[in-house]
Design a protein around this motif. Structure first.
Motif, mmCIF file in Angstrom:
data_model
loop_
_atom_site.group_PDB
_atom_site.id
_atom_site.type_symbol
_atom_site.label_atom_id
_atom_site.label_comp_id
_atom_site.label_asym_id
_atom_site.label_seq_id
_atom_site.Cartn_x
_atom_site.Cartn_y
_atom_site.Cartn_z
ATOM 1 N N TRP A 104 0.780 -1.163 0.094
ATOM 2 C CA TRP A 104 -0.036 0.102 0.142
ATOM 3 C C TRP A 104 0.904 1.234 0.075
ATOM 4 N N VAL A 106 0.727 5.423 -0.144
ATOM 5 C CA VAL A 106 0.033 6.376 0.161
ATOM 6 C C VAL A 106 0.450 7.820 -0.131
ATOM 7 N N PHE A 129 1.787 0.629 5.561
ATOM 8 C CA PHE A 129 1.301 1.655 4.694
ATOM 9 C C PHE A 129 2.668 2.454 4.441
ATOM 10 N N THR A 166 0.925 5.116 -6.250
ATOM 11 C CA THR A 166 0.102 5.351 -5.165
ATOM 12 C C THR A 166 -1.273 4.559 -5.443
ATOM 13 N N ASN A 167 -1.737 4.010 -4.187
ATOM 14 C CA ASN A 167 -2.888 3.345 -4.527
ATOM 15 C C ASN A 167 -3.924 3.878 -3.284
ATOM 16 N N MET A 168 -3.427 4.382 -2.528
ATOM 17 C CA MET A 168 -4.276 5.263 -1.699
ATOM 18 C C MET A 168 -4.174 6.794 -1.398
ATOM 19 N N ILE A 190 -7.504 6.380 -8.364
ATOM 20 C CA ILE A 190 -7.453 5.896 -6.972
ATOM 21 C C ILE A 190 -8.703 5.564 -6.780
ATOM 22 N N SER A 192 -9.280 4.097 -3.167
ATOM 23 C CA SER A 192 -9.311 4.175 -1.509
ATOM 24 C C SER A 192 -8.926 5.570 -1.080
ATOM 25 N N ILE A 193 -9.656 6.137 -0.725
ATOM 26 C CA ILE A 193 -9.575 7.592 -0.145
ATOM 27 C C ILE A 193 -9.904 7.587 1.422
#
Length: 235
Positions: A104, A106, A129, A166-168, A190, A192-193
């Motif tokens: 993950w 961020v 993270f 980035t994936n969050m 994206i 996931s926020i």
């Protein structure tokens, strides 16, 4: 010397394993409690504890034993009759169920006091993270160092998200700009926020949005504190 929890799992409390439990949908409330179990398990690991009873783990997590055993049935029960749960194994299994074994990355949008505090927080990495970017639109802030990161220009948001993988995304923004930035983040792919913005954001169904409203949480605390101070009120 390694420590072991002395209270072992009574045979009447052991929950039978469920081969199909790993594929079960975990209810949102149980997901939230899983994070408490994982934190308690990681604390036990740090203390050298190898096994723990449901009663001891439930107490450390602030829930009832029956709730804990029901929640663990969603990921498969690994308690042994008369022995308890193997701490390291259960910790790894819950982490996998929560998706914490994935990579993950961020990005934090907003380099104000909150954004900078989040970027410097060391607890993210230990929980899987990796904060890879922090962005802002203020020319006086862009280029400044926050921890090991350098603040990127929010005008290049899409490029930064792509470059860092980035994936969050965490939004630490004023209400006035939060929706526009949220839309850009979603358009960049994206899904996931986490939002600290004091406004209700609109997102499509395929996007997971979590809102943290500290003012609301304080209001809830104030309500309970008031009830606690009122004679005759049940808590």
């Amino acid at each position: 010397m390694e420590k072991n929890v002395t209270a072992l799992e009574p045979s009447a409390e052991a929950v039978p394993g469920d081969k199909d439990s790993a594929s079960k949908q975990i209810p949102p409330a149980a997901v939230a409690r899983m994070t408490l179990y994982l934190r308690a398990l990681n604390s036990l690991l740090a203390e050298g504890v190898e096994r723990v009873s449901s009663d001891a783990l439930a107490e450390a997590s602030g829930v009832s034993s029956s709730t804990l055993r029901k929640d663990l049935s969603y990921v498969g029960s690994y308690g042994t009759r008369g022995v308890g749960y193997e701490v390291q194994y259960l910790s790894r299994h819950i982490a996998a169920a929560l998706g914490l074994t994935h990579d993950w990355k961020v990005a934090i949008v907003g380099a104000g006091n909150l954004g900078k505090a989040l970027a410097r927080y060391g607890g993210f990495e230990s929980r899987g993270f990796d904060v890879v970017a922090i962005l802002d639109a203020d020319p006086m802030v862009i280029g400044n160092e926050v921890g090991w990161l350098r603040v990127s220009d929010a005008a290049n948001l899409e490029l930064v998200l792509q470059r860092t993988g980035t994936n969050m995304v965490v939004l630490a923004l004023p209400a006035a700009v939060a929706q526009d930035v949220c839309d850009r983040v979603i358009n960049a792919g994206i899904r996931s926020i986490l939002s600290f913005a004091p406004v209700l954001l609109q997102v499509p169904p395929h996007v997971n949005l979590r809102k943290v409203d500290m003012a609301t949480e304080l209001q809830i605390l104030a309500y309970h504190a008031q009830r606690a101070q009122t004679p005759g009120q049940a808590l």
